[in-house]
Design a protein around this motif. Structure first.
Motif, PDB file in Angstrom:
ATOM      1  N   MET A   1      44.399 105.391  26.072  1.00 45.19           N
ATOM      2  CA  MET A   1      44.135 105.056  24.677  1.00 45.19           C
ATOM      3  C   MET A   1      44.277 103.558  24.471  1.00 45.19           C
ATOM      4  N   SER A   2      43.285 102.909  23.849  1.00 46.67           N
ATOM      5  CA  SER A   2      43.369 101.480  23.574  1.00 46.67           C
ATOM      6  C   SER A   2      44.239 101.241  22.356  1.00 46.67           C
ATOM      7  N   ASP A   3      44.717  99.964  22.217  1.00 44.40           N
ATOM      8  CA  ASP A   3      45.561  99.624  21.081  1.00 44.40           C
ATOM      9  C   ASP A   3      44.861  99.888  19.760  1.00 44.40           C
ATOM     10  N   SER A   4      43.526  99.657  19.733  1.00 46.84           N
ATOM     11  CA  SER A   4      42.778  99.849  18.492  1.00 46.84           C
ATOM     12  C   SER A   4      42.720 101.311  18.072  1.00 46.84           C
ATOM     13  N   GLU A   5      42.936 102.223  19.033  1.00 51.46           N
ATOM     14  CA  GLU A   5      42.863 103.647  18.735  1.00 51.46           C
ATOM     15  C   GLU A   5      44.213 104.237  18.311  1.00 51.46           C
ATOM     16  N   ILE A   6      45.268 103.434  18.350  1.00 52.86           N
ATOM     17  CA  ILE A   6      46.581 103.934  17.944  1.00 52.86           C
ATOM     18  C   ILE A   6      46.563 104.215  16.449  1.00 52.86           C
ATOM     19  N   ALA A   7      46.999 105.425  16.078  1.00 50.94           N
ATOM     20  CA  ALA A   7      46.942 105.846  14.679  1.00 50.94           C
ATOM     21  C   ALA A   7      47.850 104.994  13.801  1.00 50.94           C
ATOM     22  N   LYS A   8      47.483 104.904  12.526  1.00 49.51           N
ATOM     23  CA  LYS A   8      48.316 104.181  11.568  1.00 49.51           C
ATOM     24  C   LYS A   8      49.520 105.030  11.188  1.00 49.51           C
ATOM     25  N   PRO A   9      50.630 104.398  10.858  1.00 44.16           N
ATOM     26  CA  PRO A   9      51.805 105.173  10.440  1.00 44.16           C
ATOM     27  C   PRO A   9      51.591 105.744   9.039  1.00 44.16           C
ATOM     28  N   ILE A  10      52.309 106.795   8.751  1.00 41.58           N
ATOM     29  CA  ILE A  10      52.332 107.377   7.397  1.00 41.58           C
ATOM     30  C   ILE A  10      53.662 106.943   6.774  1.00 41.58           C
ATOM     31  N   ILE A  11      53.611 106.202   5.683  1.00 38.02           N
ATOM     32  CA  ILE A  11      54.828 105.692   5.045  1.00 38.02           C
ATOM     33  C   ILE A  11      54.835 106.152   3.593  1.00 38.02           C
ATOM     34  N   ARG A  12      55.869 106.876   3.223  1.00 38.28           N
ATOM     35  CA  ARG A  12      55.995 107.381   1.860  1.00 38.28           C
ATOM     36  C   ARG A  12      57.378 107.030   1.303  1.00 38.28           C
ATOM     37  N   LYS A  13      57.407 106.778  -0.016  1.00 33.86           N
ATOM     38  CA  LYS A  13      58.676 106.438  -0.679  1.00 33.86           C
ATOM     39  C   LYS A  13      58.990 107.489  -1.737  1.00 33.86           C
ATOM     40  N   TYR A  14      60.248 107.952  -1.747  1.00 34.63           N
ATOM     41  CA  TYR A  14      60.678 108.983  -2.685  1.00 34.63           C
ATOM     42  C   TYR A  14      61.955 108.534  -3.393  1.00 34.63           C
ATOM     43  N   ASP A  15      62.220 109.124  -4.563  1.00 36.27           N
ATOM     44  CA  ASP A  15      63.500 108.904  -5.239  1.00 36.27           C
ATOM     45  C   ASP A  15      64.609 109.504  -4.387  1.00 36.27           C
ATOM     46  N   TYR A  16      65.770 108.841  -4.419  1.00 42.11           N
ATOM     47  CA  TYR A  16      66.900 109.336  -3.644  1.00 42.11           C
ATOM     48  C   TYR A  16      68.139 109.341  -4.537  1.00 42.11           C
ATOM     49  N   SER A  17      68.604 110.534  -4.893  1.00 41.39           N
ATOM     50  CA  SER A  17      69.857 110.687  -5.635  1.00 41.39           C
ATOM     51  C   SER A  17      70.238 112.155  -5.597  1.00 41.39           C
ATOM     52  N   ILE A  18      71.442 112.458  -6.040  1.00 40.47           N
ATOM     53  CA  ILE A  18      71.902 113.851  -6.019  1.00 40.47           C
ATOM     54  C   ILE A  18      71.076 114.710  -6.987  1.00 40.47           C
ATOM     55  N   ASN A  19      70.337 114.059  -7.882  1.00 46.05           N
ATOM     56  CA  ASN A  19      69.508 114.802  -8.838  1.00 46.05           C
ATOM     57  C   ASN A  19      68.074 114.968  -8.350  1.00 46.05           C
ATOM     58  N   SER A  20      67.777 114.391  -7.175  1.00 51.14           N
ATOM     59  CA  SER A  20      66.399 114.482  -6.680  1.00 51.14           C
ATOM     60  C   SER A  20      66.239 115.688  -5.749  1.00 51.14           C
ATOM     61  N   ASP A  21      65.013 116.147  -5.626  1.00 47.62           N
ATOM     62  CA  ASP A  21      64.676 117.266  -4.751  1.00 47.62           C
ATOM     63  C   ASP A  21      63.623 116.761  -3.774  1.00 47.62           C
ATOM     64  N   ILE A  22      64.037 116.503  -2.509  1.00 49.92           N
ATOM     65  CA  ILE A  22      63.132 115.888  -1.543  1.00 49.92           C
ATOM     66  C   ILE A  22      61.916 116.762  -1.282  1.00 49.92           C
ATOM     67  N   LYS A  23      62.102 118.088  -1.264  1.00 48.12           N
ATOM     68  CA  LYS A  23      60.961 118.988  -1.057  1.00 48.12           C
ATOM     69  C   LYS A  23      59.929 118.802  -2.163  1.00 48.12           C
ATOM     70  N   ARG A  24      60.417 118.829  -3.403  1.00 49.28           N
ATOM     71  CA  ARG A  24      59.517 118.690  -4.537  1.00 49.28           C
ATOM     72  C   ARG A  24      58.854 117.316  -4.539  1.00 49.28           C
ATOM     73  N   GLU A  25      59.643 116.273  -4.168  1.00 49.18           N
ATOM     74  CA  GLU A  25      59.107 114.910  -4.131  1.00 49.18           C
ATOM     75  C   GLU A  25      57.939 114.816  -3.143  1.00 49.18           C
ATOM     76  N   ILE A  26      58.098 115.433  -1.982  1.00 50.54           N
ATOM     77  CA  ILE A  26      57.043 115.379  -0.958  1.00 50.54           C
ATOM     78  C   ILE A  26      55.803 116.119  -1.430  1.00 50.54           C
ATOM     79  N   LEU A  27      56.016 117.304  -2.054  1.00 48.58           N
ATOM     80  CA  LEU A  27      54.888 118.113  -2.517  1.00 48.58           C
ATOM     81  C   LEU A  27      54.129 117.435  -3.654  1.00 48.58           C
TER      82      LEU A  27
END
Length: 597
Positions: A1-27
């Motif tokens: 695989m050439s360098d140009s064919e390397i896939a791009k990363p997936i970067i996501r940002k979510y709220d983080y606190s005891i009141n947040s729900d990571i599952k719901r945030e992702i969905l």
């Protein structure tokens, strides 16, 4: 695989606190099925980010926690629930209204690759001025694994994407990699030689502290550029992990003290006695008193890591009233790990006869406490190029300059041409960390840190001026620390301050540091006569070189030639990618130019 064919990363940002729900945030986010699966069911790396509160010194900075996991949902819930009960840092994060978690996924991620990415993020964030506190100090650099060849490109893509989203928090790669903290980071991937040395030292420390070894001194020996400082920095972080012993790091230069203080502050390393865990030897010994320890009024420190132990005082000097700093440090420490290279002794108050070093090294060897490093790690150069420099400083010979595709080694007939070339390799964007290419010189022009130079004008008036390095009628630059420095740069080392591209550095400001390209002005104290390099102490302006040294037998001896040689050795080995040389002495310059053709 050439360098140009390397896939791009997936970067996501979510709220983080005891009141947040990571599952719901992702969905809630509009991810494709593949993206959702890579985030939730494959290995990921994550960064929890929040503002620092209640610390005026770190106002405007952020705290960050870096981790990796095979299940981001479960791991986030673990952080939010169980760990918050035991750790105050997590309690603060979990109750914050502003904290965010950045999740990084990639189709090539496996356990080993995510551990390497985690470690690299730690290294980058430690050098990031926006980050004031960095948690999770473990070092996770991996050995061989299937996607290892793509690690560099994948990480670069990740950092570039993070930078696009928030350049203030994730600055450019150049900003990061040129910083002094980055170069001394404990998160560098160690070479096999360094890894073996670190493991061996940790085992030896354990043996000493548990009474299985009678001698408390471990010596790391290696010439300039063999990675001694990186090894010591790795030990500093490893030995100071929570619930482990306490390890001070002692360095001789104010520049390096600043670097290690910054590292310690960011990753939360503190001394039990309240003094700085990173210090100069004299300040350390003024706090940890030999007499008080011997009388049982003070406890010994667990471990002292001493960088450049060859620069320790071996006689009373200024604030140090003892006779031998290394002996005193050993007397107040359970274990001392000391880096030693006699060819980097630069002052007569640290000079000792060869017999002293031979005895010290032989004693360590007899006690199985000598660690030797031989691989050159600073200079990205061929063995032939490295040997060419060694021939100059160890054999007084100038041989044919080798062709080297990896390293830019050039001799100049005009010092201004060399200065122009240094500036070409220096990024002119005024930033905290860009452009570590500088001019340095042997100490052959007058300098006094405590007062200005007085010059006489044509009308006889005397005015204050900077101390300068002057060559002929056309070259005239101030010595280091002469130009004014903006407040925001005052906490940085000399080479990191942008105005220092218009100054000339010395061994006092550059020893122990890397430069991308280094322009060395060899002053009139180094000459070429009768086919050999010779050293002329009468041309040096360094009194700590030219003053005679009192030897063990009471006789005073001129050791200036050896010390000037050592200073030249240090200067010639600063450049990572290139070394430029200009010699003031006509015969030396002509011979260097002849050997460069």
């Amino acid at each position: 695989m050439s360098d140009s064919e390397i896939a791009k990363p997936i970067i996501r940002k979510y709220d983080y606190s005891i009141n947040s729900d990571i599952k719901r945030e992702i969905l809630k986010q509009n991810n494709t099925n593949e993206e959702h699966e890579l985030i939730t069911r494959f290995p990921t790396v994550y960064i929890v980010i929040d503002k620092i509160r209640g610390n005026k010194k770190k106002f405007g900075q952020f705290k960050a926690y870096v981790g990796e996991t095979n299940n981001i949902v479960r791991r986030t819930e673990e952080h939010l629930n169980s760990e918050s009960e035991d750790r105050t840092d997590w309690t603060e994060l979990n109750n914050s209204k502003d904290a965010k978690i950045i999740v990084i996924a990639h189709k090539e991620f496996n356990k080993s690759l995510t551990l390497d990415i985690e470690n690299q993020l730690m290294k980058y964030l430690l050098s990031d001025d926006a980050i004031g506190e960095l948690n999770n100090r473990r070092s996770n650099d991996q050995d061989l694994y299937f996607t290892r060849d793509h690690f560099k490109d994948i990480f670069q893509n990740i950092w570039e994407e993070l930078s696009k989203k928030n350049k203030d928090m994730f600055p450019s790669v150049d900003d990061i990699t040129n910083s002094a903290i980055f170069k001394a980071s404990p998160f560098h991937k160690l070479t096999d030689e360094q890894l073996d040395a670190r493991d061996e030292i940790i085992d030896k420390i354990k043996d000493i502290r548990e009474g299985r070894s009678t001698d408390n001194l471990i010596i790391i020996k290696g010439s300039a550029g063999t990675g001694k400082t990186v090894l010591l920095s790795s030990l500093f972080a490893e030995l100071n992990k929570p619930d482990n012993q306490e390890a001070y790091i002692l360095v001789n230069h104010d520049e390096q003290v600043k670097v290690y203080e910054n590292i310690a502050s960011k990753i939360g390393i503190k001394a039990k006695m309240g003094d700085s865990i990173a210090n100069k030897p004299t300040m350390f010994l003024n706090k940890h008193l030999v007499d008080e320890v011997s009388q049982g009024n003070q406890s010994k420190v667990d471990i002292s890591l001493v960088d450049e132990a060859h620069l320790l005082f071996t006689q009373g000097y200024m604030a140090y009233k003892g006779k031998n700093q290394l002996n005193d440090i050993r007397n107040v420490s359970d274990v001392v790990v000391a880096v030693l290279d006699p060819m980097q002794v630069l002052k007569n108050n640290g000079y000792l006869e060869k017999s002293y070093y031979d005895e010290l090294l032989n004693y360590a060897k007899d006690n199985n406490n000598l660690i030797e490093l031989s691989d050159q790690n600073r200079m990205i150069a061929s063995k032939e190029t490295i040997q060419w420099i060694e021939d100059i400083v160890t054999r007084d010979e100038i041989n044919k300059i080798p062709n080297d595709d990896k390293y830019d080694l050039r001799v100049f007939d005009d010092v201004n041409d060399m200065y122009d070339e240094v500036k070409k390799h220096n990024d002119n964007v005024e930033s905290l960390t860009k452009g570590l290419s500088r001019l340095v010189a042997t100490y052959d022009w007058k300098f006094n840190a405590n007062k200005k130079d007085l010059i006489t004008l044509e009308d006889g008036t005397k005015v204050e001026d900077w101390w300068r390095v002057k060559i002929g009628d056309d070259f005239n630059l101030p010595w280091n620390y002469q130009l004014g420095v903006a407040d925001k740069y005052k906490g940085l080392s000399w080479a990191e301050q942008p105005q220092t591209i218009d100054e000339v550095g010395s061994t006092f400001t550059i020893q122990g540091f890397d430069l991308n390209y280094c322009g060395v002005i060899i002053g009139p104290s180094v000459k070429f006569r009768d086919g050999k390099i010779v050293y002329d102490g009468s041309k040096s302006c360094d009194k700590k070189v030219t003053n005679k040294r009192t030897l063990e037998n009471g006789e005073k001896e001129d050791v200036s030639s050896e010390l000037i040689r050592n200073q030249l050795n240090v200067l010639l080995k600063r450049g990572v990618h290139g070394l430029f040389i200009y010699a003031v002495d006509d015969e030396l310059r002509k011979e260097l130019l002849r050997q460069s053709k």
